[in-house]
Design a protein around this motif. Sequence first.
Motif, PDB file in Angstrom:
ATOM      1  N   ARG A   1       0.843  -1.201   0.000  1.00 44.02           N
ATOM      2  CA  ARG A   1       0.000   0.000   0.000  1.00 44.02           C
ATOM      3  C   ARG A   1       0.874   1.244   0.000  1.00 44.02           C
ATOM      4  O   ARG A   1       2.000   1.227   0.489  1.00 44.02           O
ATOM      5  N   LEU A   2       0.348   2.319  -0.556  1.00 46.41           N
ATOM      6  CA  LEU A   2       1.067   3.585  -0.599  1.00 46.41           C
ATOM      7  C   LEU A   2       1.051   4.221   0.790  1.00 46.41           C
ATOM      8  O   LEU A   2       0.018   4.221   1.461  1.00 46.41           O
ATOM      9  N   THR A   3       2.197   4.747   1.224  1.00 49.70           N
ATOM     10  CA  THR A   3       2.250   5.416   2.520  1.00 49.70           C
ATOM     11  C   THR A   3       2.073   6.911   2.334  1.00 49.70           C
ATOM     12  O   THR A   3       2.612   7.514   1.415  1.00 49.70           O
ATOM     13  N   ARG A   4       1.274   7.507   3.204  1.00 48.31           N
ATOM     14  CA  ARG A   4       0.916   8.927   3.188  1.00 48.31           C
ATOM     15  C   ARG A   4       0.418   9.390   1.816  1.00 48.31           C
ATOM     16  O   ARG A   4       0.914  10.371   1.257  1.00 48.31           O
ATOM     17  N   PRO A   5      -0.570   8.681   1.251  1.00 47.02           N
ATOM     18  CA  PRO A   5      -1.093   9.089  -0.060  1.00 47.02           C
ATOM     19  C   PRO A   5      -1.901  10.378   0.035  1.00 47.02           C
ATOM     20  O   PRO A   5      -2.619  10.598   1.003  1.00 47.02           O
ATOM     21  N   ARG A   6      -1.724  11.244  -0.962  1.00 50.17           N
ATOM     22  CA  ARG A   6      -2.435  12.524  -1.013  1.00 50.17           C
ATOM     23  C   ARG A   6      -3.048  12.719  -2.393  1.00 50.17           C
ATOM     24  O   ARG A   6      -2.402  12.477  -3.409  1.00 50.17           O
ATOM     25  N   PHE A   7      -4.272  13.178  -2.399  1.00 45.70           N
ATOM     26  CA  PHE A   7      -4.985  13.465  -3.636  1.00 45.70           C
ATOM     27  C   PHE A   7      -4.266  14.600  -4.370  1.00 45.70           C
ATOM     28  O   PHE A   7      -3.920  15.608  -3.772  1.00 45.70           O
ATOM     29  N   VAL A   8      -4.064  14.441  -5.677  1.00 43.13           N
ATOM     30  CA  VAL A   8      -3.496  15.506  -6.506  1.00 43.13           C
ATOM     31  C   VAL A   8      -4.588  16.069  -7.416  1.00 43.13           C
ATOM     32  O   VAL A   8      -4.854  17.264  -7.390  1.00 43.13           O
ATOM     33  N   ARG A   9      -5.205  15.190  -8.215  1.00 43.32           N
ATOM     34  CA  ARG A   9      -6.242  15.646  -9.145  1.00 43.32           C
ATOM     35  C   ARG A   9      -6.940  14.446  -9.770  1.00 43.32           C
ATOM     36  O   ARG A   9      -6.448  13.332  -9.734  1.00 43.32           O
ATOM     37  N   TRP A  10      -8.099  14.721 -10.334  1.00 42.58           N
ATOM     38  CA  TRP A  10      -8.788  13.731 -11.142  1.00 42.58           C
ATOM     39  C   TRP A  10      -8.065  13.637 -12.476  1.00 42.58           C
ATOM     40  O   TRP A  10      -7.492  14.620 -12.944  1.00 42.58           O
ATOM     41  N   ARG A  11      -8.088  12.478 -13.132  1.00 44.10           N
ATOM     42  CA  ARG A  11      -7.449  12.280 -14.431  1.00 44.10           C
ATOM     43  C   ARG A  11      -8.492  11.867 -15.464  1.00 44.10           C
ATOM     44  O   ARG A  11      -8.642  10.693 -15.793  1.00 44.10           O
ATOM     45  N   PRO A  12      -9.238  12.838 -16.004  1.00 40.71           N
ATOM     46  CA  PRO A  12     -10.267  12.493 -16.995  1.00 40.71           C
ATOM     47  C   PRO A  12      -9.671  11.988 -18.308  1.00 40.71           C
ATOM     48  O   PRO A  12     -10.379  11.394 -19.122  1.00 40.71           O
ATOM     49  N   ASP A  13      -8.364  12.207 -18.498  1.00 34.01           N
ATOM     50  CA  ASP A  13      -7.698  11.758 -19.718  1.00 34.01           C
ATOM     51  C   ASP A  13      -7.312  10.283 -19.663  1.00 34.01           C
ATOM     52  O   ASP A  13      -6.825   9.732 -20.643  1.00 34.01           O
ATOM     53  N   LYS A  14      -7.527   9.619 -18.536  1.00 35.98           N
ATOM     54  CA  LYS A  14      -7.170   8.206 -18.373  1.00 35.98           C
ATOM     55  C   LYS A  14      -8.418   7.383 -18.094  1.00 35.98           C
ATOM     56  O   LYS A  14      -9.377   7.867 -17.520  1.00 35.98           O
ATOM     57  N   VAL A  15      -8.361   6.121 -18.482  1.00 36.93           N
ATOM     58  CA  VAL A  15      -9.419   5.184 -18.106  1.00 36.93           C
ATOM     59  C   VAL A  15      -8.830   4.210 -17.091  1.00 36.93           C
ATOM     60  O   VAL A  15      -7.617   3.960 -17.086  1.00 36.93           O
ATOM     61  N   ALA A  16      -9.675   3.678 -16.236  1.00 40.94           N
ATOM     62  CA  ALA A  16      -9.209   2.835 -15.131  1.00 40.94           C
ATOM     63  C   ALA A  16      -8.374   1.644 -15.608  1.00 40.94           C
ATOM     64  O   ALA A  16      -7.410   1.257 -14.945  1.00 40.94           O
ATOM     65  N   ASP A  17      -8.713   1.071 -16.756  1.00 38.04           N
ATOM     66  CA  ASP A  17      -7.965  -0.090 -17.250  1.00 38.04           C
ATOM     67  C   ASP A  17      -6.507   0.228 -17.566  1.00 38.04           C
ATOM     68  O   ASP A  17      -5.681  -0.671 -17.678  1.00 38.04           O
ATOM     69  N   GLU A  18      -6.167   1.508 -17.726  1.00 40.58           N
ATOM     70  CA  GLU A  18      -4.785   1.914 -18.025  1.00 40.58           C
ATOM     71  C   GLU A  18      -3.941   2.053 -16.761  1.00 40.58           C
ATOM     72  O   GLU A  18      -2.756   2.328 -16.843  1.00 40.58           O
ATOM     73  N   CYS A  19      -4.541   1.895 -15.606  1.00 40.70           N
ATOM     74  CA  CYS A  19      -3.867   2.235 -14.355  1.00 40.70           C
ATOM     75  C   CYS A  19      -3.528   1.011 -13.536  1.00 40.70           C
ATOM     76  O   CYS A  19      -4.106   0.755 -12.473  1.00 40.70           O
ATOM     77  N   GLY A  20      -2.565   0.256 -14.019  1.00 38.01           N
ATOM     78  CA  GLY A  20      -2.143  -0.955 -13.327  1.00 38.01           C
ATOM     79  C   GLY A  20      -0.902  -0.739 -12.506  1.00 38.01           C
ATOM     80  O   GLY A  20      -0.285   0.325 -12.530  1.00 38.01           O
ATOM     81  N   ALA A  21      -0.531  -1.765 -11.774  1.00 42.48           N
ATOM     82  CA  ALA A  21       0.667  -1.721 -10.940  1.00 42.48           C
ATOM     83  C   ALA A  21       1.926  -1.509 -11.781  1.00 42.48           C
ATOM     84  O   ALA A  21       2.936  -1.018 -11.284  1.00 42.48           O
ATOM     85  N   ASP A  22       1.861  -1.833 -13.068  1.00 43.55           N
ATOM     86  CA  ASP A  22       3.029  -1.698 -13.937  1.00 43.55           C
ATOM     87  C   ASP A  22       3.420  -0.246 -14.200  1.00 43.55           C
ATOM     88  O   ASP A  22       4.480   0.023 -14.748  1.00 43.55           O
TER      89      ASP A  22
END
Length: 103
Positions: free
Chosen positions: A57-78
Amino acid sequence: KKSLLGLVGSLTCYTSEGHEVASVSGMDYMTRVGIDEQAVLGRVVEVKYDRIGDDGRLTRPRFVRWRPDKVADECGADQDPDLEQYWSAPPERKKLKQPRRGR
């Protein structure tokens, strides 16, 4: 000062593979006001964090912004070498040898 009572406090984030990696907070008031719990499902969020913990898990995660230019399937651990290393390791070796800092 505006009250945050009744607004979303954090977002639970997953990789496209289904790994829960963070409970992200740090959103400003206007971002929180604009969150409709059903509308955020599947949306992509950019997150800053200090390192990846021994549990993946990420430690001390902080919101930066929404990414409307990305779709969830593009956001893997890789997308992050350390996160990919953790989640691709066999179960008995799920510890990071050298966590990176400053992302």
